[in-house]
Design a protein around this motif. Sequence first.
Motif, PDB file in Angstrom:
ATOM      1  N   UNK A 137       3.468 -20.917   2.955  1.00 13.08           N
ATOM      2  CA  UNK A 137       3.497 -20.573   1.317  1.00 13.08           C
ATOM      3  C   UNK A 137       3.330 -19.217   0.574  1.00 13.08           C
ATOM      4  N   UNK A 138       4.621 -18.433   1.119  1.00 18.81           N
ATOM      5  CA  UNK A 138       4.996 -16.897   0.364  1.00 18.81           C
ATOM      6  C   UNK A 138       3.981 -16.848  -0.910  1.00 18.81           C
ATOM      7  N   UNK A 139       4.504 -17.632  -1.505  1.00 16.97           N
ATOM      8  CA  UNK A 139       4.654 -17.506  -3.607  1.00 16.97           C
ATOM      9  C   UNK A 139       2.844 -17.698  -3.423  1.00 16.97           C
ATOM     10  N   UNK A 140       2.602 -18.005  -3.275  1.00  9.41           N
ATOM     11  CA  UNK A 140       0.758 -17.245  -3.498  1.00  9.41           C
ATOM     12  C   UNK A 140       0.026 -16.084  -2.352  1.00  9.41           C
ATOM     13  N   UNK A 141       0.460 -15.533  -1.408  1.00  3.15           N
ATOM     14  CA  UNK A 141       0.837 -14.391  -1.045  1.00  3.15           C
ATOM     15  C   UNK A 141       1.262 -12.983  -2.149  1.00  3.15           C
ATOM     16  N   UNK A 142       2.744 -13.304  -2.513  1.00  2.23           N
ATOM     17  CA  UNK A 142       3.455 -12.743  -2.646  1.00  2.23           C
ATOM     18  C   UNK A 142       2.611 -12.502  -4.461  1.00  2.23           C
ATOM     19  N   UNK A 143       1.886 -13.751  -5.037  1.00  2.42           N
ATOM     20  CA  UNK A 143       1.334 -13.374  -6.218  1.00  2.42           C
ATOM     21  C   UNK A 143       0.221 -13.016  -6.574  1.00  2.42           C
ATOM     22  N   UNK A 144      -0.238 -12.797  -5.167  1.00  2.40           N
ATOM     23  CA  UNK A 144      -2.182 -12.335  -5.434  1.00  2.40           C
ATOM     24  C   UNK A 144      -1.384 -10.754  -5.326  1.00  2.40           C
ATOM     25  N   UNK A 145      -0.905 -10.563  -3.847  1.00  2.00           N
ATOM     26  CA  UNK A 145      -0.143  -9.269  -4.082  1.00  2.00           C
ATOM     27  C   UNK A 145       0.487  -8.309  -4.727  1.00  2.00           C
ATOM     28  N   UNK A 146       1.570  -8.336  -5.495  1.00  2.00           N
ATOM     29  CA  UNK A 146       1.545  -8.181  -6.612  1.00  2.00           C
ATOM     30  C   UNK A 146       1.078  -7.857  -7.747  1.00  2.00           C
ATOM     31  N   UNK A 147       0.185  -8.754  -8.125  1.00  2.91           N
ATOM     32  CA  UNK A 147      -1.061  -8.511  -9.627  1.00  2.91           C
ATOM     33  C   UNK A 147      -1.854  -8.087  -8.924  1.00  2.91           C
ATOM     34  N   UNK A 148      -1.992  -7.685  -7.744  1.00  4.19           N
ATOM     35  CA  UNK A 148      -3.113  -6.728  -7.050  1.00  4.19           C
ATOM     36  C   UNK A 148      -4.505  -7.526  -7.495  1.00  4.19           C
ATOM     37  N   UNK A 149      -4.278  -8.879  -7.290  1.00  3.49           N
ATOM     38  CA  UNK A 149      -5.603  -9.979  -7.714  1.00  3.49           C
ATOM     39  C   UNK A 149      -7.285  -9.714  -6.643  1.00  3.49           C
ATOM     40  N   UNK A 150      -6.527  -9.201  -5.369  1.00  2.00           N
ATOM     41  CA  UNK A 150      -7.235  -8.726  -4.310  1.00  2.00           C
ATOM     42  C   UNK A 150      -7.915  -7.442  -3.775  1.00  2.00           C
ATOM     43  N   UNK A 151      -8.880  -7.293  -3.046  1.00  2.00           N
ATOM     44  CA  UNK A 151      -9.245  -5.912  -3.423  1.00  2.00           C
ATOM     45  C   UNK A 151      -9.015  -5.730  -1.705  1.00  2.00           C
ATOM     46  N   UNK A 152      -8.555  -4.405  -1.194  1.00  4.00           N
ATOM     47  CA  UNK A 152      -8.549  -4.186  -0.263  1.00  4.00           C
ATOM     48  C   UNK A 152      -9.297  -5.165   0.967  1.00  4.00           C
ATOM     49  N   UNK A 153     -10.808  -5.543   0.921  1.00  4.77           N
ATOM     50  CA  UNK A 153     -11.051  -6.023   2.181  1.00  4.77           C
ATOM     51  C   UNK A 153     -10.900  -7.850   1.724  1.00  4.77           C
ATOM     52  N   UNK A 154     -10.734  -8.101   0.828  1.00  2.71           N
ATOM     53  CA  UNK A 154     -10.414  -9.453   0.629  1.00  2.71           C
ATOM     54  C   UNK A 154      -8.885  -9.896   0.808  1.00  2.71           C
ATOM     55  N   UNK A 155      -8.101  -8.672   0.877  1.00  6.77           N
ATOM     56  CA  UNK A 155      -7.271  -9.152   1.820  1.00  6.77           C
ATOM     57  C   UNK A 155      -7.097  -9.190   3.107  1.00  6.77           C
ATOM     58  N   UNK A 156      -8.188  -8.077   3.962  1.00  3.71           N
ATOM     59  CA  UNK A 156      -8.147  -8.174   5.133  1.00  3.71           C
ATOM     60  C   UNK A 156      -8.525  -9.578   5.521  1.00  3.71           C
TER      61      UNK A 156
END
Length: 425
Positions: A137-156
Motif C-alpha cells: 500500500x504505497x499510497x500510505x507510505x508516500x503521504x507520510x513521507x511527502x507530508x513529513x508526518x514521521x520523525x527519522x526514528x519513526x521512519x526507521x
Amino acid sequence: MYKTAAYWGDKLLSITDDSNDAFWLSHVYYLMGEYGRAINLLKQQKLVESSVACRFLAAQCLIRAQKWQEALEYLGEENQFLTKSDSSDSQQSNSGEGGIKLEASMCFLRGIVFKNLHNIDVAKQCFKEALEIDVKCYDALDIMISNNMLTTTEEQELINGLEFEKQLQGQDADFVKMLYQSKMKKASLSPPDDKYDRFEEQEEIYTTLATKFQTENADLLHAKADVYFTQGRFEKCLECTRRILEMDRFNLACIPMHLVSLYELDLKNELFLIGHELVDQHPKEALTWFAVGVYYYLIGNIPDARRYFIKSSTIDSHYGPAWIGFGHTFASEGEHEKAISAYGTSTRLFQGSHLGPMYIGMQHLQQNNAALAEKYFDSCLTICDSDPLLLNEMGVMYYQLGRYNEAIISLHKVVQKLEHSQRKN
C-alpha cells in the motif's frame, strides 16, 4: 468512454437487477465525477450495508466531495475488520490477491479523512496500519513521507517493523524494502561513531536498486536528488531533477526540490518558465502557485510572492512549502512575529520536518534572543542533526551566548560535512 459505459451499464442493470452490475455502474459514475449519483445508486440497491467494497466506494465518493464526517461514518473511526474476524466483511478484506488488500485501502482512506479533519496523529496511525496490513500500500507510505508526518526514528521503526518477508515472496521482499528505504530521510540521527549520517548507506541502496532496471528510474533519481538537496549541493540536485523532468515533464514529486534549487542558484528565467508551464497544465495544484510565489520571491517582489504563497496554502492547507515561503516573506521584511506564526503552522502540520522550528529559531536569533532560539534548535536536533544550515545557525547562537568552544565545534561540523559532500562524486 465513461458516458458510453454508463449508458450500457444502466440498461444492463435494468435487465439483471444484479448487485455486481450496480457496483460497476456506481464505479463508472465515480470515475465521471458524479459522486452523489454513485452513492445514491448504492443506497437504492442497499449495497452500502451489505458489501464492504460498496462501502469503500461510497467513502471514496464522499472524500472526493470533501464530506469528511459522512465518509468517516462509512469507514468507521477504527479498523472494523479487527472485530469481525468471522464476518463477510473479513472475507472480503482479502479479496483480489495480488492487489492491495481492501482492509489496508480502507485504513488509508480513514487516514485521509482524519488528515483533513486536522487530526494528524490519528491519521498517521491509520496510514501506518494500512502499511502493516499490506506492505504494497504505497499510497500510505508516500503521504507520510511527502507530508513529513514521521520523525527519522519513526521512519526507521516503521520500515523495520513491516513484514516484507511474510507478505512478499523471495527477492521481492528485499527489493520492496530497499525501494522504501530509498525514500527515507537522508539526514537521519547519527550514532556517535557515524560521522556522516546515512548518506553512504543511501548511496549503496541506490546503486543496488539501479542494477535492477534497464533504464533510469525517476524515483531513484529523486532519491539521489534528495541526498544532494539535504547536503546543500544544489547544482548536483538540479542535475538529477532536470533529468527526471526530461523523462517526465510534470513529475510533480520532484518539482519542489527543483524549484528551490533554481532559487538557490538564482536561475530566474528557468524558474519563470516552469512556473508558467505549471499554471497552464496544473492550475488547481498548490505546487503551481508555490512555484509562482518562489519566482516573485527571487526577483524581490515580496507582496506578489506572499499573495501566491497564500493562494497555494488556500488550495491545500497542508502544503508545507507554501507555509515556509509565506513565513519567508515576513522574515525578509523583519516582521518576526508574523514569520514565526507561519513557521509555527508548518511545525504543527509537519512534525517530521526540522525546517519549521529551525526557521523559528533563526527569527529569535535575529531578535538577539539566543536562549529561546536554542530551545528550537535543540528540538531540530531530535529530527535532523546533519543540516549544514542548522549547524551553522547553532554556531552563531553559541557565539551570541558566549559559548565559544561550542560555537567552534558546531561550525567545524559544518565545514566537515561540506568538505565530505564535495568529495563525493
